[in-house]
Write a protein that holds these residues in place. Structure first.
Motif, short mmCIF file in Angstrom:
data_model
loop_
_atom_site.label_atom_id
_atom_site.label_comp_id
_atom_site.label_asym_id
_atom_site.label_seq_id
_atom_site.Cartn_x
_atom_site.Cartn_y
_atom_site.Cartn_z
N ARG A 1 0.83 -1.21 0.00
CA ARG A 1 0.00 0.00 0.00
C ARG A 1 0.86 1.26 0.00
NH1 ARG A 1 -4.80 -1.77 4.32
NH2 ARG A 1 -5.72 -3.37 2.96
N VAL A 2 1.95 1.25 0.76
CA VAL A 2 2.84 2.41 0.78
C VAL A 2 3.49 2.58 -0.59
CG1 VAL A 2 4.98 3.34 1.73
CG2 VAL A 2 3.27 2.36 3.25
N ASN A 3 3.93 1.47 -1.20
CA ASN A 3 4.53 1.56 -2.53
C ASN A 3 3.54 2.10 -3.56
OD1 ASN A 3 6.98 0.58 -1.63
ND2 ASN A 3 6.55 -1.54 -2.17
N THR A 4 2.29 1.66 -3.44
CA THR A 4 1.26 2.17 -4.35
C THR A 4 1.07 3.68 -4.16
OG1 THR A 4 0.10 0.04 -4.34
CG2 THR A 4 -1.17 1.98 -5.00
N ALA A 5 1.01 4.10 -2.88
CA ALA A 5 0.84 5.52 -2.60
C ALA A 5 2.00 6.34 -3.13
CB ALA A 5 0.69 5.73 -1.09
N ARG A 6 3.22 5.83 -2.96
CA ARG A 6 4.40 6.56 -3.43
C ARG A 6 4.47 6.59 -4.96
NH1 ARG A 6 9.88 5.33 -0.47
NH2 ARG A 6 10.29 7.40 -1.36
N ALA A 7 4.02 5.51 -5.60
CA ALA A 7 3.99 5.50 -7.06
C ALA A 7 3.03 6.56 -7.58
CB ALA A 7 3.58 4.12 -7.57
N GLU A 8 1.88 6.69 -6.91
CA GLU A 8 0.92 7.72 -7.31
C GLU A 8 1.48 9.11 -7.06
OE1 GLU A 8 -2.66 6.87 -5.23
OE2 GLU A 8 -3.15 5.11 -6.44
N LEU A 9 2.17 9.29 -5.93
CA LEU A 9 2.80 10.58 -5.66
C LEU A 9 3.82 10.92 -6.73
CD1 LEU A 9 3.36 10.43 -1.79
CD2 LEU A 9 1.74 11.88 -3.01
N GLY A 10 4.63 9.93 -7.11
CA GLY A 10 5.62 10.18 -8.16
C GLY A 10 4.98 10.57 -9.47
N ALA A 11 3.87 9.89 -9.82
CA ALA A 11 3.16 10.23 -11.05
C ALA A 11 2.62 11.64 -11.00
CB ALA A 11 2.03 9.23 -11.28
N PHE A 12 2.04 12.02 -9.85
CA PHE A 12 1.51 13.38 -9.71
C PHE A 12 2.63 14.41 -9.77
CE2 PHE A 12 -2.24 11.43 -7.33
CZ PHE A 12 -3.11 11.64 -8.38
N MET A 13 3.77 14.12 -9.14
CA MET A 13 4.89 15.07 -9.17
C MET A 13 5.39 15.28 -10.60
SD MET A 13 7.23 14.52 -5.75
CE MET A 13 7.07 12.75 -5.54
#
Length: 395
Positions: A318-330
């Motif tokens: 779940r944390v990896n998924t959240a960070r992947a989404e953050l990276g995409a948004f950034m």
């Protein structure tokens, strides 16, 4: 043309030409000194209107570029918090693996579980403490729910429930509620924070239904049912809690905190119908223990340790998924910022072509007009001498 003494036509012509050249010279001088091709509306009203609009667009785009840059910074804060959470999860995984091993005694598992529980609490603390400008980025931990409200209140007044926003209400805050039947308004006041908000109540809900009203300024949500009377006032005495002189008290509850939802303006406000195409909406996944699925886990025995290990694997995913989404948004915000930079350059170019003076061309005009002024002065002097020459004809 006849030669006259009373009227010097030649001087008048020279004077008119001199005045015209002087006016054009003054105009060129104004443009050169200001750097603007349109220093006032009379110079080119249409260009001034269009150029002013383009200047407003540039100002908006420059702020939009800052919004995108700040958006990246906000997401970097959230990503940094998730990095620390990941490090904690790595340690929790190691503790769970050690606790599952047969060489560890129950007494030692207690030691391992002590560290495990402290680190789990730290995950919740990080989720609650990670914020930007007052906005909790990882969602925090718990909401606040209302304390005891006498059963007679719900029966008599039709008030079903109160709920609270943990970002605006502190555990233990006390509130007063007033209903003004004459105006049809509810007023809720946080007496500890000295803030209040009034909301209109149009009518009682339909039979068998409830209605919820959001007092967003003070972080309170009020729900009433169909027994609520819009014709009777409600004061502090009507809603007093047992043993207290306040209406109700906010206490820590078990509700889940909401995910952070952010909207970044990355344009001048262009819309597609009723929808904005210049807004990037971002939802940051929650980072609390409950959201990661670690609630209730421990290392008290081998079976619990295996269960905890599986839960940690889920939390890491779940944390990896959240960070992947953050990276995409950034990345999206960075590309949006780059696009805004190009738009600013092109808009400035268009504005410049309309409003900025071409110095080389204007200095040429100015030099020409200065020459005409000098010639006009000379000719006007010659024309003013003509009446004196006519006196010789009278001798």
């Amino acid at each position: 043309m006849p030669l006259t003494i009373n009227t010097n036509i030649s001087a008048m012509v020279a004077q008119r030409s001199l005045a015209s050249a002087n006016m054009r010279s003054t105009s060129s001088l104004e443009k050169l000194s200001s750097g603007s091709r349109v220093p006032n509306a009379k110079a080119d009203a249409a260009a001034l209107a269009i150029g002013t609009g383009l200047r407003a667009d540039v100002s908006s785009l420059e702020q939009a570029k800052l919004n995108a840059q700040q958006g990246v910074s906000v997401l970097q804060i959230a990503d940094g918090a998730y990095q620390n959470t990941t490090d904690i999860l790595m340690r929790l995984k190691a503790l769970a693996s050690q606790s599952m091993s047969g060489q560890v005694s129950d007494n030692e598992r207690d030691f391992l579980d002590t560290e495990y529980q402290e680190l789990v609490s730290e995950i919740d603390r990080i989720a609650s403490a990670t914020e930007f400008n007052g906005v909790k980025l990882l969602g925090g931990t718990n909401t606040l729910e209302v304390g005891v409200v006498g059963s007679d209140v719900a029966t008599a007044d039709g008030i079903v429930a109160f709920a609270f926003d943990a970002n605006k209400v502190t555990n233990g805050d006390e509130f007063d509620v007033f209903y003004d039947s004459g105006n049809g308004t509810f007023t809720i006041a946080n007496t500890d924070q000295s803030v209040a908000q009034t909301v209109d109540i149009a009518a009682a809900p339909a039979a068998g239904t409830t209605a919820t009203y959001n007092f967003s300024d003070i972080g309170v949500t009020l729900t009433i049912n169909d027994t609520f009377s819009t014709t009777a006032d409600i004061g502090t005495a009507d809603l007093s809690t047992t043993g207290g002189n306040q209406n109700f008290t906010a206490v820590a509850g078990t509700g889940s905190a909401a995910a952070a939802q952010l909207a970044f303006q990355v344009g001048i406000g262009t819309t597609n119908g009723t929808n904005s195409v210049d807004t990037i909406e971002i939802t940051i996944n929650q980072g609390s223990v409950n959201a990661l699925g670690l609630t209730g886990t421990d290392l008290q025995d081998t079976n619990n340790s295996r269960t905890a290990s599986d839960a940690i694997d889920t939390a890491i995913t779940r944390v990896n998924t959240a960070r992947a989404e953050l990276g995409a948004f950034m990345n999206r915000l960075e590309f949006a910022g780059n696009n805004i930079s190009v738009a600013i350059e092109n808009t400035e170019s268009a504005r410049s072509s309309m409003l900025d003076v071409d110095v080389a061309s204007e200095i040429t005009k100015f030099t020409s007009e200065q020459t005409l002024i000098q010639a006009g002065v000379s000719m006007l002097a010659q024309a003013n001498q003509q009446p004196g020459l006519l006196l010789r004809l009278l001798q």
